[in-house]
Scaffold this active site. Structure first.
Site, PDB file in Angstrom:
ATOM      1  N   GLY A   7       0.819  -1.219   0.000  1.00  0.00           N
ATOM      2  CA  GLY A   7       0.000   0.000   0.000  1.00  0.00           C
ATOM      3  C   GLY A   7       0.848   1.262   0.000  1.00  0.00           C
ATOM      4  CB  ALA A   9       1.026   3.616  -4.611  1.00  0.00           C
ATOM      5  CB  THR A 125      -8.071   1.685  11.863  1.00  0.00           C
ATOM      6  OG1 THR A 125      -8.920   2.786  12.181  1.00  0.00           O
ATOM      7  CG2 THR A 125      -8.967   0.474  11.591  1.00  0.00           C
ATOM      8  CG  ASP A 126      -9.516   5.269  15.532  1.00  0.00           C
ATOM      9  OD1 ASP A 126      -9.862   4.880  14.390  1.00  0.00           O
ATOM     10  OD2 ASP A 126      -9.572   6.465  15.884  1.00  0.00           O
ATOM     11  CD  GLU A 127     -13.244   3.908  11.154  1.00  0.00           C
ATOM     12  OE1 GLU A 127     -14.165   3.187  10.761  1.00  0.00           O
ATOM     13  OE2 GLU A 127     -12.876   4.924  10.555  1.00  0.00           O
ATOM     14  CE1 TYR A 149     -10.677   0.594   6.576  1.00  0.00           C
ATOM     15  CE2 TYR A 149     -11.646   1.774   8.421  1.00  0.00           C
ATOM     16  CZ  TYR A 149     -10.530   1.396   7.699  1.00  0.00           C
ATOM     17  OH  TYR A 149      -9.277   1.804   8.094  1.00  0.00           O
ATOM     18  CE  LYS A 153      -7.117  -1.641   8.674  1.00  0.00           C
ATOM     19  NZ  LYS A 153      -5.836  -1.816   7.890  1.00  0.00           N
ATOM     20  CE  LYS A 188     -10.578   7.351   3.405  1.00  0.00           C
ATOM     21  NZ  LYS A 188      -9.437   6.967   2.662  1.00  0.00           N
ATOM     22  N   PRO A 204     -20.479  18.721   2.304  1.00  0.00           N
ATOM     23  CG  PRO A 204     -20.238  16.614   1.281  1.00  0.00           C
ATOM     24  CD  PRO A 204     -19.618  17.983   1.361  1.00  0.00           C
ATOM     25  CG  ASN A 248     -17.324  15.028  11.973  1.00  0.00           C
ATOM     26  OD1 ASN A 248     -16.174  14.776  12.329  1.00  0.00           O
ATOM     27  ND2 ASN A 248     -18.170  14.086  11.573  1.00  0.00           N
TER      28      ASN A 248
END
Ligand code: NAD
Ligand code: TDX
Length: 332
Positions: A7, A9, A125-127, A149, A153, A188, A204, A248
């Site tokens: 990954g 790239a 990841t934290d997710e 996702y 992960k 993102k 959005p 956000n």
């Protein structure tokens, strides 16, 4: 040392490779890097130096075990970034996520096991922890991923651990919070908002914009990964955070301000399905045991990031175009 970076790239992987080759982690004239990348819509060969005497590039799929078994012998270590990485895409369809993130990781580790590779860092990841209303996750927290996702992960994270526990492969796992910085795909949040504003379009905001994320500059994430590669323990997991938590809407206001726009450019849109409310990491372990500390103050990092997108329209327009082309071809 000969390092294979999967990954490499993409957004974070290419930052890691550029920093490594530039001596960002100390002079390493004997370190050679092989980037292994499928070049999906998210990968771009131009994110890396066109030619470099210590860089090789191989286009390939993580799920291609034959190719990996041919390529891996002679490599000392792997840093595994490659993944399908965008939550919204996983909501639209999870198949590529399970294939690349879960199966691809298993195929890579199996090939590593039979090729004499001594060390692996798996970038998680934290997710994988789910969503937390208050407080912060330590590495002992149970995994309760919510999106396809995050679930894919979490699968790869557990598969990585199993290759340490079962086979004794020297694997460490990092679980990082939201990254930002140059070269991030305009799907993102931050690059999407900046590039929309540059195109005169609204930004959005999903739902009421009250979801919270912990933002870390990609340079700090990559420094942490290199630290884990050098000093992390086998079978150990390291959270990597920043403590810089923003709603956000707060982040949106900052981006609007840096782009010279105001709240009239906000468009509230339908919420993401299963939208996680809040992520927050307790990263005491990596700070105390490995001496990690983030170095990029958010004010500077976000201003430089916005400026990078303003200065590089060719890059993000091409990235949007590649994604649109794949979508039109039904690849998403
Ligand atoms: P990215 O989408 O920008 O890059 C992913 C790269 O993987 C691309 O170059 C793509 O071509 C490559 N790839 C995808 N499928 C492949 C396959 N089957 N075989 C080989 N290569 C393949 O992602 P990113 O934001 O740079 O994330 C890198 C890693 O860091 C991922 O594992 C992600 O889960 C993790 N992570 C990301 C963040 C973040 O905020 N972006 C935070 C924590 C962890
Ligand atoms: O257009 C948008 N509007 C919006 O309100 C987009 C793209 C996002 N959002 C919201 C959703 C999230 O609450 O902003 C927040 C951030 O969204 P993303 O940039 O899609 O990131 P997130 O879903 O938090 O996941 C990211 O952090 C963890 C990365 O994409 C993952 O790869 C990483 O593992």
């Amino acid at each position: 040392m000969r390092l294979l970076v999967t990954g490499g790239a993409g957004f974070i992987g290419s930052h890691y490779v550029r920093s490594l080759l530039d001596g960002g982690y100390g002079a390493a004239p004997d370190t050679r890097v092989t980037v292994f990348d499928k070049l999906t819509y998210a990968g771009n060969r131009d994110n890396l130096p066109a030619a470099h005497d210590r860089l090789d590039f191989v286009r390939g799929d993580l799920c291609d075990g034959d190719l990996l078994r041919e390529l891996l012998p002679g490599h000392d270590a792997i840093v595994h970034f490659a993944a399908e990485s965008h939550v919204d895409r996983s909501v639209a369809g999870g198949g590529d996520f399970v294939r690349t993130n879960a199966l691809g990781t298993q195929v890579l580790l199996e090939a590593a096991l039979h090729s004499g590779v001594e060390r692996v860092v798996h970038v998680s990841t934290d997710e994988v922890y789910g969503s937390i209303d208050e407080g912060a996750w330590t590495e002992e927290w149970p995994l309760l991923p919510n999106s396809p996702y995050a679930a894919s992960k979490a699968s790869s994270d557990l598969i990585a651990r199993s290759y340490w526990r079962t086979h004794g492969l020297d694997v460490s796992i990092t679980r990082c919070s939201n990254n930002y910085g140059p070269y991030q795909h305009p799907e993102k949040l931050i690059p999407r908002f900046v590039t929309n504003l540059l195109e005169g379009r609204k930004v959005p905001v999903y739902g009421d914009g009250r979801n919270r994320r912990e933002w870390l500059h990609v340079d700090d994430h990559c420094r942490a990964i290199h630290l884990v590669l050098a000093k992390g323990g086998a079978g150990e997991i390291y959270n990597v955070g920043s403590g810089n938590e923003l709603e956000n809407l707060q982040l949106t206001e900052r981006v609007l301000e840096l782009c010279g726009a105001d709240a009239s450019m906000i468009e509230y849109v339908e919420d993401r399905k299963g939208h996680d409310l809040r992520y927050s990491l307790d990263d005491t372990k990596i700070r105390e045991r490995l001496g990690y500390a983030p170095q990029v103050p958010f004010d500077r990092g976000i201003a430089e990031t916005v400026a990078w997108y303003q200065d590089n329209p060719m890059w993000w327009k091409a990235a949007k175009h590649r994604a649109d082309t794949e979508q039109a071809a039904g690849a998403v």
